[in-house]
Enzyme design. Structure first.
Site, PDB file in Angstrom:
ATOM      1  N   LYS A  16      75.377  73.022  60.648  1.00 36.02           N
ATOM      2  CA  LYS A  16      73.808  71.927  61.559  1.00 36.02           C
ATOM      3  C   LYS A  16      74.157  70.523  61.782  1.00 36.02           C
ATOM      4  CE  LYS A  16      71.309  71.133  57.206  1.00 36.02           C
ATOM      5  NZ  LYS A  16      72.741  72.619  56.265  1.00 36.02           N
ATOM      6  N   ARG A  91      64.525  66.848  52.932  1.00 35.58           N
ATOM      7  CA  ARG A  91      65.344  67.962  51.804  1.00 35.58           C
ATOM      8  C   ARG A  91      64.330  68.336  51.294  1.00 35.58           C
ATOM      9  NH1 ARG A  91      71.294  67.440  53.184  1.00 35.58           N
ATOM     10  NH2 ARG A  91      72.470  69.111  52.049  1.00 35.58           N
ATOM     11  N   ARG A 130      85.495  75.942  54.824  1.00 34.77           N
ATOM     12  CA  ARG A 130      85.331  74.373  55.166  1.00 34.77           C
ATOM     13  C   ARG A 130      85.816  73.221  53.976  1.00 34.77           C
ATOM     14  NH1 ARG A 130      80.066  71.719  56.751  1.00 34.77           N
ATOM     15  NH2 ARG A 130      79.762  71.700  54.209  1.00 34.77           N
ATOM     16  N   ARG A 136      85.953  67.693  51.803  1.00 34.04           N
ATOM     17  CA  ARG A 136      85.131  67.495  51.322  1.00 34.04           C
ATOM     18  C   ARG A 136      85.380  67.836  49.955  1.00 34.04           C
ATOM     19  NH1 ARG A 136      79.508  68.035  54.704  1.00 34.04           N
ATOM     20  NH2 ARG A 136      79.178  68.698  52.038  1.00 34.04           N
ATOM     21  N   ARG A 148      74.181  74.071  45.069  1.00 35.77           N
ATOM     22  CA  ARG A 148      73.738  73.524  46.696  1.00 35.77           C
ATOM     23  C   ARG A 148      72.828  74.465  47.305  1.00 35.77           C
ATOM     24  NH1 ARG A 148      79.750  71.833  49.193  1.00 35.77           N
ATOM     25  NH2 ARG A 148      77.982  71.591  51.277  1.00 35.77           N
TER      26      ARG A 148
HETATM   27  P1  ADP Z   1      75.415  70.207  53.405  1.00 32.77           P
HETATM   28  O1  ADP Z   1      73.982  70.687  54.374  1.00 32.77           O
HETATM   29  O2  ADP Z   1      76.910  70.844  54.121  1.00 32.77           O
HETATM   30  O3  ADP Z   1      75.481  69.915  51.909  1.00 32.77           O
HETATM   31  P2  ADP Z   1      75.110  67.076  53.558  1.00 32.77           P
HETATM   32  O4  ADP Z   1      76.055  66.681  54.208  1.00 32.77           O
HETATM   33  O5  ADP Z   1      73.796  67.014  54.948  1.00 32.77           O
HETATM   34  O6  ADP Z   1      75.719  68.886  53.454  1.00 32.77           O
HETATM   35  O7  ADP Z   1      74.752  67.091  52.487  1.00 32.77           O
HETATM   36  C1  ADP Z   1      75.951  66.768  51.365  1.00 32.77           C
HETATM   37  C2  ADP Z   1      75.184  66.063  49.805  1.00 32.77           C
HETATM   38  O8  ADP Z   1      74.645  64.402  50.294  1.00 32.77           O
HETATM   39  C3  ADP Z   1      74.122  67.142  49.334  1.00 32.77           C
HETATM   40  O9  ADP Z   1      74.068  68.345  48.343  1.00 32.77           O
HETATM   41  C4  ADP Z   1      73.395  66.397  49.024  1.00 32.77           C
HETATM   42  O10 ADP Z   1      73.566  65.229  47.135  1.00 32.77           O
HETATM   43  C5  ADP Z   1      73.461  65.109  49.599  1.00 32.77           C
HETATM   44  N1  ADP Z   1      71.448  63.966  50.579  1.00 32.77           N
HETATM   45  C6  ADP Z   1      71.990  64.723  51.514  1.00 32.77           C
HETATM   46  N2  ADP Z   1      70.685  64.870  52.524  1.00 32.77           N
HETATM   47  C7  ADP Z   1      69.891  64.896  51.798  1.00 32.77           C
HETATM   48  C8  ADP Z   1      68.452  64.697  51.331  1.00 32.77           C
HETATM   49  N3  ADP Z   1      68.361  64.191  52.469  1.00 32.77           N
HETATM   50  N4  ADP Z   1      68.311  64.214  50.083  1.00 32.77           N
HETATM   51  C9  ADP Z   1      68.872  64.733  49.061  1.00 32.77           C
HETATM   52  N5  ADP Z   1      69.945  64.455  49.108  1.00 32.77           N
HETATM   53  C10 ADP Z   1      70.798  64.412  50.024  1.00 32.77           C
END
Ligand code: ADP
Length: 190
Positions: A16, A91, A130, A136, A148
Site C-alpha cells: 500500500k 481497518r 523489510r 521497523r 498483524r
Molecule cells: P502495515 O500495513 O504494514 O501493518 P501500518 O503502517 O499501516 O503497517 O500499521 C502499523 C501499525 O499501526 C498497525 O499494526 C497498528 O498497530 C497501527 N495502525 C495503523 N493504522 C491503524 C488503524 N487504522 N487502526 C488501528 N491501528 C492502526
C-alpha cells in the site's frame, strides 16, 4: 469537480505504501497513512505516540477513537485537496462508518476501494525482508508479523463486504512487478 477519494486496502505487506506514492503523484492526492502518522507521533515522543508504540509492537490495532480523531484532523486540515488516498485506514467497521460520516457530510464520498491481494506466505516474506533493513520493530519478529495478518483477517478483511455493498470494491492482484501493479491500479480507477 468531484473529488477522488481512494481507500487503498490490503493486508500488511501488500504494498500500500509503495503504490500510494505513484497514485498521489498521478492524481494529485493527499496521502493519509494512519501507520505513518502513528510512527511520527512515536518519533516525536508524544503521549499518544508512546501509548501507540506498545500496541503496534504487539501487532494489535490502536483504538478506533484515536485513529478516527487523527483522520478527522487531517481531513479538516486539507479542505482544498483534490482527494485523498487512505492507506491503512479504515481497518475496522467502526472506522469505515466514521469515515463515511465525515466524507458524506462534505458530499465527498469514497470513490473506490482498491484491494491489493497477496498470499500470506508472500506477505510474511516481504515484511521480514523489510524488517531486516527498515528498522521497523513490528517487521522484525515473525510472531508479530503473523499477529498483524490475523488482526487483518479478523477485523479488517470484512470491510471488503462493506464496500462491496456500496458497489465500490475492486480486487487487484498484488503479486508482480511494482510498475505492473501500478498499471492495474490505474486501470481500476478508470
Ligand atoms: P502495515 O500495513 O504494514 O501493518 P501500518 O503502517 O499501516 O503497517 O500499521 C502499523 C501499525 O499501526 C498497525 O499494526 C497498528 O498497530 C497501527 N495502525 C495503523 N493504522 C491503524 C488503524 N487504522 N487502526 C488501528 N491501528 C492502526
Amino acid at each position: 469537480m468531484s473529488k477522488l477519494n481512494i481507500v487503498l486496502f490490503g493486508p500488511p505487506g501488500a504494498g500500500k505504501g509503495t503504490q500510494s506514492e505513484f497514485l498521489i503523484n498521478r492524481y494529485n492526492l493527499v496521502h493519509l497513512s494512519t501507520g505513518d502518522i502513528l510512527r511520527a507521533e512515536k518519533d516525536a515522543g508524544t503521549e499518544l505516540g508512546l501509548m501507540a508504540q506498545e500496541i503496534m509492537g504487539r501487532g494489535e490495532l490502536v483504538s478506533d477513537d484515536i485513529v478516527i480523531g487523527m483522520i478527522r484532523n487531517k481531513i479538516e486540515a486539507n479542505n482544498d485537496a483534490k482527494g485523498f488516498i487512505f492507506d491503512g485506514f479504515p481497518r475496522t467497521k467502526a472506522q469505515a462508518e466514521a469515515l463515511d460520516g465525515m466524507l458524506n457530510a462534505k458530499s465527498e464520498p469514497i470513490t473506490v476501494m482498491l484491494a491489493l491481494e497477496v498470499p500470506e506466505e508472500e506477505l510474511v516474506k516481504r515484511l521480514l525482508g523489510r524488517g531486516a533493513t527498515s528498522g521497523r520493530a513490528d517487521d522484525q519478529d515473525e510472531a508479530v508479523v503473523r499477529n498483524r495478518i490475523r488482526e487483518y483477517e479478523n477485523k479488517t478483511a470484512p470491510l471488503k463486504e462493506y464496500y462491496s455493498a456500496q458497489g465500490k470494491f475492486k480486487a487487484i492482484d498484488g503479486v508482480g512487478g511494482i510498475g505492473e501493479i501500478t498499471a492495474r491500479l490505474i486501470q481500476a480507477v478508470g
